[in-house]
Write a protein that holds these residues in place. Structure first.
Motif: not given
Length: 377
Positions: A313-336
């Motif tokens: 579960q720790a590996s899943i959390a690390k995988l899911v959360a860090t991939d999501a952060a990369m996507k969300v921050t990229t999309d935030a740049v797009q919004v602005l």
């Protein structure tokens, strides 16, 4: 905007509230300046120690907060959301204390752990080497016992707080088939730091190689048994990955908050851009990614708190959360839009900072291997 949280007690709510206030007042206002100057925020770690936030998951006997990991990680998320370098530094320090706290003797803990948890001593975790990153078992730094001391030779790579830390939890080879853990004082003669790495992001967090050249370490700084190093390292990493997951969620939440605030005030065609369905759906997907990532790390933390297996579960959390952060921050740049690509807004920094969590504490490709291996058992 702090996320709505379901905390296990009033005390936990107050603790996370303290972290939120400290992050907003003492960390966020200084983050851009320090990152721009690649300046290491040592005093901020002392502040975390003074406020009791530097040793939250460890025993009160040695100055810790003895709080559930579920609560510690939510504090960490708030810190990282305000200043990612400090959040990652807190996670690394916590992991650097892990070996001593869980595998050291009471005498060793009495001697060193209080100052670590109070912020007087800042830690680093020295496992990786240039040719032994994901393949940790291939490490070549060696320690030869000479009387009452180990003589250590080799080079550790990608060390967070390298050259700034007061102690290094260091994995060394003490035999052809044995890896052991040494708690190395940062002032040890023969230990030196190379020039800091020039990084894409987290520029306020110093990363450097640490060079051991006949560095002599007292034998009483051996943590656990001789040969227990890999067991200690892997156990440390399982908890450390949850820390990185929480940091990634904090960063993603900050990016989402910035994108929403901008979309409410930026107008096109006579109305705020948040009213356009294309932006609505993008922001909704960003929110879903943040909240699902948070739920994933909290589930793993609750398993850990209950003494249940949590490595997968720790590996899943690390995988899911860090991939999501990369996507969300990229999309935030797009919004602005064009504004997001400038340093007038923090989202470009968030995007740069989101990359390395996919790499350290075991790359996300390695996390997939760990998850698959667990499934095969």
């Amino acid at each position: 905007m702090p996320a709505e949280r379901l905390l296990p007690s009033t005390e936990a709510k107050d603790l996370v509230g303290l972290a939120t206030d400290l992050a907003r007042e003492e960390l966020a206002p200084h983050a851009a300046e320090f990152e721009e100057a690649s300046r290491f925020p040592r005093e901020k770690f002392r502040l975390l120690g003074k406020t009791g936030l530097l040793g939250l998951p460890y025993s009160e006997r040695w100055g810790g907060g003895e709080v559930p990991y579920e609560v510690y990680l939510q504090v960490l998320e708030e810190i990282a959301g305000a200043w990612m370098s400090v959040g990652v530094g807190l996670s690394v320090h916590t992991m650097s204390c892990y070996a001593l706290a869980h595998y050291g003797t009471d005498e060793q803990r009495d001697r060193w752990l209080p100052e670590m948890l109070e912020g007087n001593l800042l830690g680093a975790y020295a496992l990786s080497e240039t040719h032994a990153g994901s393949d940790a078992a291939a490490l070549s730094t060696r320690a030869r016992l000479d009387g009452g001391q180990y003589v250590v030779n080799g080079t550790k790579a990608w060390i967070t707080h390298g050259g700034e830390a007061d102690f290094y939890t260091t994995m060394v080879r003490t035999g052809e088939e044995r890896v052991s853990c040494l708690l190395v004082d940062g002032a040890t003669p023969g230990l030196s730091a190379a020039a800091p790495e020039r990084k894409m992001g987290l520029t306020g967090s110093t990363t450097a190689q640490m060079i051991f050249d006949d560095a002599r370490v007292d034998a009483d700084r051996l943590i656990g048994e001789d040969g227990a190093g890999m067991r200690i390292a892997l156990s440390s990493l399982a908890s450390g990955r949850l820390g990185i997951a929480a940091c990634a969620v904090g960063l993603a939440q900050a990016a989402l908050d910035e994108a929403v605030a901008y979309a409410k005030t930026r107008s096109q065609f006579g109305k705020p851009i948040i009213e356009f369905q294309g932006l609505e759906f993008l922001l909704a997907d960003m929110a879903a990614a943040v909240e699902s990532s948070r739920a994933t790390y909290l589930d793993a933390a609750r398993r850990r708190d209950r003494g249940m297996p949590f490595q997968r579960q720790a590996s899943i959390a690390k995988l899911v959360a860090t991939d999501a952060a990369m996507k969300v921050t990229t999309d935030a740049v797009q919004v602005l839009g064009g504004a997001g690509y400038t340093r007038d807004f923090p989202v470009e920094r968030y995007m740069r900072e989101a990359k390395v969590p996919q790499i350290f504490e075991g790359t996300n490709q390695v996390q997939r291997m760990v998850i698959a291996r667990e499934l095969k058992k």
